[in-house]
Write a protein that holds these residues in place. Structure first.
Motif, PDB file in Angstrom:
ATOM      1  N   TYR A   1      38.357  57.926  58.429  1.00  9.19           N
ATOM      2  CA  TYR A   1      39.770  57.517  58.403  1.00  9.19           C
ATOM      3  C   TYR A   1      40.056  56.342  59.338  1.00  9.19           C
ATOM      4  O   TYR A   1      41.193  55.881  59.423  1.00  9.19           O
ATOM      5  CB  TYR A   1      40.667  58.700  58.785  1.00  9.19           C
TER       6      TYR A   1
ATOM      7  N   LYS B   1      45.875  55.059  64.726  1.00  5.55           N
ATOM      8  CA  LYS B   1      45.406  56.416  64.426  1.00  5.55           C
ATOM      9  C   LYS B   1      45.410  57.214  65.735  1.00  5.55           C
ATOM     10  O   LYS B   1      45.149  56.667  66.815  1.00  5.55           O
ATOM     11  CB  LYS B   1      43.980  56.407  63.859  1.00  5.55           C
TER      12      LYS B   1
ATOM     13  N   LYS C   1      47.888  57.351  60.816  1.00  8.22           N
ATOM     14  CA  LYS C   1      47.491  58.741  60.557  1.00  8.22           C
ATOM     15  C   LYS C   1      47.212  59.476  61.860  1.00  8.22           C
ATOM     16  O   LYS C   1      46.686  58.892  62.810  1.00  8.22           O
ATOM     17  CB  LYS C   1      46.244  58.792  59.673  1.00  8.22           C
TER      18      LYS C   1
ATOM     19  N   SER D   1      49.934  61.801  57.405  1.00 10.28           N
ATOM     20  CA  SER D   1      50.322  60.409  57.172  1.00 10.28           C
ATOM     21  C   SER D   1      51.719  60.188  57.739  1.00 10.28           C
ATOM     22  O   SER D   1      52.645  60.956  57.458  1.00 10.28           O
ATOM     23  CB  SER D   1      50.312  60.080  55.682  1.00 10.28           C
TER      24      SER D   1
END
Length: 198
Positions: A32, A102, A131, A197
């Protein structure tokens, strides 16, 4: 602090009891992470996830409450030149809103008195469009889980919450979070990964 005491043996302990999950977790989390990302990792421990993230991101700020655990993580990430380590409490992150692309916290939610507070803080410092990635140990087999929980408690590591996949999903629903993807890494004690998200 128990984490300072176990820092030198933690990787060996995890590898012996739950090696498949422990080694796979960093790789799956790093999927990710993009090359331009500035990432915050809360409760980085000895750096099992940190190393995988550092290989991919532009900058990693890795935090923990245990200086000795972070020292182990720092050794793993030294060669990447893009990681800084800071002592920090993930339930009160000293950082402006929407700072990181992130935000990651691996295998810590089940150890916290106030996990909702930690998740709220992680969401606060994550940019819109970013995220928040939260892997957490879950129970699949009553017998195996009880053995591992008792083993952890024997060395002073206390589980404040014991999740299975359904209750872990419910934990996020109860916080009003609906844009959450889940997957499970199977092993002796499986890990459910929640990807929120923003």
């Amino acid at each position: 602090m128990i984490w300072d005491k176990v820092s030198g043996v933690y990787d060996g302990f995890e590898t012996m009891l739950n090696g498949k999950v422990y080694t796979e977790l960093g790789r799956r989390t790093a999927e990710y992470i993009d090359s331009g990302d500035i990432v915050l990792e809360c409760a980085c421990g000895t750096g099992a996830i940190s190393e995988a993230i550092a290989k991919k991101c532009r900058r990693l700020v890795a935090t923990d409450l245990s200086s000795k655990m972070m020292a182990q993580a720092e050794k793993k990430c030294m060669s990447y030149g893009n990681t800084i380590f800071r002592k920090a409490d993930m339930t009160a992150i000293n950082c402006r809103d929407e700072r990181f692309d992130k935000v990651v916290a691996g295998n810590v939610i089940h150890l916290l008195d106030e996990p909702q507070k930690a998740v709220s803080e992680m969401l606060r410092v994550c940019k819109k469009g970013g995220k928040v990635i939260i892997p957490t140990y879950i129970n699949r087999s009553e017998k195996t889980s009880k053995f591992l929980v008792k083993t952890c408690e024997a060395v002073g590591i206390r589980f404040k919450h014991e999740f299975n996949l359904d209750s872990y999903m419910e934990f996020f629903r109860d916080m009003g979070l609906t844009d959450v993807e889940f997957f499970v890494i199977d092993g002796t004690m499986p890990c459910a990964v929640a990807v929120i998200s923003r």
